[in-house]
Design a protein around this motif. Structure first.
Motif, mmCIF file in Angstrom:
data_model
loop_
_atom_site.group_PDB
_atom_site.id
_atom_site.type_symbol
_atom_site.label_atom_id
_atom_site.label_comp_id
_atom_site.label_asym_id
_atom_site.label_seq_id
_atom_site.Cartn_x
_atom_site.Cartn_y
_atom_site.Cartn_z
ATOM 1 N N ASP A 1 24.281 -44.155 33.749
ATOM 2 C CA ASP A 1 24.495 -42.955 32.944
ATOM 3 C C ASP A 1 23.179 -42.182 32.883
ATOM 4 O O ASP A 1 22.145 -42.716 32.464
ATOM 5 N N PRO B 1 18.843 -53.424 26.854
ATOM 6 C CA PRO B 1 18.456 -52.583 28.000
ATOM 7 C C PRO B 1 17.730 -53.318 29.116
ATOM 8 O O PRO B 1 17.231 -52.692 30.032
ATOM 9 N N SER C 1 21.124 -42.356 29.753
ATOM 10 C CA SER C 1 20.365 -43.562 29.425
ATOM 11 C C SER C 1 18.953 -43.507 29.984
ATOM 12 O O SER C 1 18.040 -44.148 29.467
#
Length: 648
Positions: free
Chosen positions: A508, A557, A511
């Protein structure tokens, strides 16, 4: 403290269809030589030819089986399974006279006893972050104990559902309602009460098609909750096992039941270790038509195809350590292994398989071989089944290299769903000179985006190439990810190729705009010193250091943490290689916010000065870029000679 090292990284990834759907499922029950072998080493181990499973897209449930009363799945298996959206179960088993006494102790009394056992099983699954239990009672029960067994199962199932998302409790076909140990090889009136009290029923293995036909009425609308057992070792009177396992699967699917494959590690235990990968691929290829796959449904989607093992360790195309290693938690998302042949008279084909000979990041890569026939411009193979609602803008990346002198074109291909409303806007290739695919550069790229883009379309270490793409979409569902191979311009001959895929990413774009958190509050605890045996007479005094590192960091993450020892402190590098003057020595990988250091050899402090060891914690983002050393976490340990001649 020690138990916390065994906690899985995160809950199971989102998957489609969900496990609760009525589609028949595939359960793998892993039973290998008593269990807890090389997989018991939480931080990995140096071992040649370990067992490795990688056909995750073809299974729905993984059971870790052993003959310990309470079998907790090793954390490496849970991490690998969850990364693929696969549910993980431990085993609660009682056997022989000792098992009978245990069952009487907690089942023959009042509800407080069996509820206490159920509560502990729920707490264990919740703490270690696996998903439930296979209950296997391999001993006879008294009437009082067997009478309470359905109550125990109902209570355990209800409590697990409350505390563990998508939790499961399955019952193995062993004891019947009279309390006798009497395997039925089917769901019937003698064991139906246990099926009605939990999430599913795992049959014994000596069934015939008439057993399946009888079970249709017993299962009713819950056919998918009946897991028909298949002993891959083919012990007893089975329909098919070993390389004939597909014969059992054919009948099971014909009647709409789920399948439970027991001990498919047969290909490792009983066949030549040197042929393990070929035999495992052969075994699963024979079952392919009977194994519906599930889809990944979340971003970012990133994989380097690493199996969690290797004969050396590679980082972004550069070898960093020689020697075998095995670390199941380091296994990344595996593709759909397949051989695709073009329809019609053409000879075109493409086949994928894992390969330890080279890697971009980790210990292995995906090898793709194929042939483009004269009558076709390209061939393609599906790598992943996806079902991802796509954000307005995504970045894609492919790292690959062609073997030999081939000049075929290599590209990623996407398919999208919701075709009536899905709008595919511009597709730009980042950092390429072609005017048709010109990039849309940001004037001042955010730090994470700049790090992600900087390698695009460059020749990388080891002959690897990275291609990056930006895709604008609206109201789309990402369905499939293919890799395509096109003949060179002007060529009309058959084109064979061998291509090695090192990494695929679907990210994305938003992100990459968010800042990366920093590793904070690194601490050193549980410090233990020992004198090291001198390597030779007159050599400098050395010590062995054991300690535990802790730090604070949001896990979502990152792929993992790389743990280093700062150069110049006397620490030994992973694999024994020397370190340069500014290069930290890699100690290992961590998948939780802690790491145990064992027997690190350091120089003893001199009589007039302190010794110093600095530990560095490097976060590895899912997007694969390097985090500058200035942003790593760090902690220094100072030590000195004892004031007396006493032991350290």
């Amino acid at each position: 403290m020690e138990d916390s090292f065994n906690v899985a990284l995160e809950p199971s990834e989102c998957r489609q269809p969900p496990l609760s759907s009525e589609r028949p499922r595939t359960l793998l029950c892993h039973d290998m030589m008593g269990g807890y072998l090389d997989d018991k080493f939480i931080q990995g181990v140096a071992v040649h030819n370990p067992y490795c499973f990688y056909h995750w897209q073809s299974i729905d449930i993984f059971v870790y089986f052993s003959h310990h009363t309470v079998t907790i799945p090793p954390v490496g298996w849970t991490n690998a399974a969850h990364r693929h959206g696969v549910c993980v179960l431990g085993t609660f088993i009682t056997e022989w006279k000792e098992g009978g006494r245990l069952c009487e102790a907690f089942l023959a009394g009042d509800e407080r006893s069996y509820q206490a056992v159920a509560d502990q099983l729920v707490l264990i699954a919740q703490f270690f972050r696996f998903d439930g239990w296979l209950i296997n009672i391999e001993n006879s029960l008294s009437l009082a104990a067997v009478g309470n067994m359905p109550h125990f199962l109902r209570y355990l199932t209800a409590r697990l559902h409350e505390q563990v998302p998508r939790g499961l409790v399955l019952w193995y076909d062993s004891v019947v309602s009279s309390g006798q140990l009497k395997w039925q090889d089917e769901l019937n009136q003698h064991n139906r009460v246990f099926f009605d009290s939990c999430d599913g029923f795992f049959t014994n293995y000596n069934w015939r098609e008439e057993h399946l036909e009888r079970m249709l009425g017993q299962a009713g609308q819950r056919r998918a909750d009946v897991y028909v057992g298949v002993d891959v070792f083919a012990r007893g009177k089975v329909v098919g096992g070993q390389f004939d396992t597909y014969k059992s699967l054919e009948l099971i699917r014909k009647h709409g039941f789920s399948a439970a494959l027991f001990a498919p590690g047969w290909v490792y235990e009983c066949l030549e270790k040197k042929d393990f990968f070929q035999n495992q691929d052969k075994f699963w290829a024979l079952l392919e038509r009977y194994l519906p796959t599930h889809s990944i449904c979340s971003l970012p989607f990133v994989t380097s195809f690493c199996l969690g093992m290797g004969t050396r360790r590679v980082r972004y195309g550069q070898e960093e350590a020689e020697g075998p290693w095995y670390h199941p938690s380091a296994q990344e998302i595996q593709p759909l292994f397949a051989e695709h042949r073009l329809e019609g008279a053409g000879r075109g084909w493409v086949k994928t398989h894992c390969c330890l000979a080279d890697a971009w990041n980790g210990g292995s890569s995906l090898l793709v071989r194929g042939l483009i026939p004269r009558e076709q411009d390209h061939v393609a193979v599906r790598l992943f089944s996806l079902q991802v609602p796509v954000p307005p803008q995504i970045f894609l990346s492919l790292v690959y290299k062609l073997e030999g002198a081939s000049n075929v074109g290599v590209a990623l291909e996407l398919t999208t769903g919701d075709a009536g409303s899905c709008h595919v806007g511009s597709i730009s290739t980042l950092n390429e000179t072609s005017s048709r695919h010109s990039p849309r550069p940001l004037r001042v790229p955010p730090t994470k985006l700049a790090r992600w883009v900087h390698r695009c379309s460059q020749q990388l270490r080891g002959g690897w190439v990275q291609r990056c793409y930006k895709v604008n979409l609206r109201d789309c569902l990402l369905r499939d990810l293919f890799v395509s191979f096109a003949r060179p311009p002007g060529s009309r001959e058959e084109e064979s190729f061998v291509c090695r895929l090192g990494e695929v990413q679907v990210v994305d774009a938003k992100s990459l705009l968010a800042p990366l958190p920093r590793v904070q509050a690194v601490t050193v605890s549980h410090v233990r010193w020992q004198r090291a045996t001198p390597e030779e007479e007159g050599s400098p005094a050395r010590l062995r250091l054991g300690c535990t590192l802790h730090w604070s960091y949001l896990l979502s993450p990152i792929r993992c943490f790389r743990i280093h020892c700062c150069v110049g402190t006397g620490g030994g590098a992973l694999g024994g290689g020397p370190s340069g003057p500014e290069q930290p020595a890699l100690l290992g990988l961590a998948f939780v916010n802690q790491y145990r250091i064992v027997d690190l050899v350091v120089a003893a402090a001199g009589p007039s000065g302190d010794g110093r060891v600095e530990f560095l914690v490097e976060p590895v983002p899912k997007e694969g870029f390097l985090v500058p050393r200035a942003e790593w976490g760090r902690a220094a340990l100072l030590y000195s000679m004892p004031r007396t001649d006493g032991a350290l």
